[in-house]
Design a protein around this motif. Sequence first.
Motif: not given
Length: 163
Positions: A122-134, A100-105
């Motif tokens: 997200g765009g320039f300067g945005d803080v993004v969380s990459y969440n990987i679950t196996v 499962n892959i989710t990205t949250l801006n």
Amino acid sequence: MTGMLARRLPRFVARLVRENRGATAIEFALVAPVVFILMLGTVELALDMIVDGSVQIAAQAASRAGLTTTDPSTGTRADAAKRTVMNILGGWQNIGGTVNITTLNYGTYGNVGGSTYQANMGGFGDVVSYNITVTVPGFSGIPQLFGVKTLTFQRNYIVQNEK
């Protein structure tokens, strides 16, 4: 006749007590299950560490793929990040696992962990969380002995897109 039996019985019992043939087989029967469970547990732990390391590498690779705000020549940044993750973790699906892959801006670091986010790269300067679950079933059956049906490995990377 009873006198002869009374004399031979103590000698027979004494000889039986001193007898040690078959002791090795009994010791093996007592110790072997413990040794085999320890060996399988070691293999299980090693394979679990491999899955955990793979999830770590996939999360790092996904965050690098999405870090730049320039779309690749084919597809989008989200597609590139997903392809990267599936190249690393796709094999775990062959054994009944799920990825499962989710990205949250979150926009800014101040919003991280809150309810203010968008599900995009997200765009320039945005803080993004990459969440990987196996999630995978146990490999050796040892976790099932303790009531653990599936094993879940998760990594979250929070990065700020390049400006």
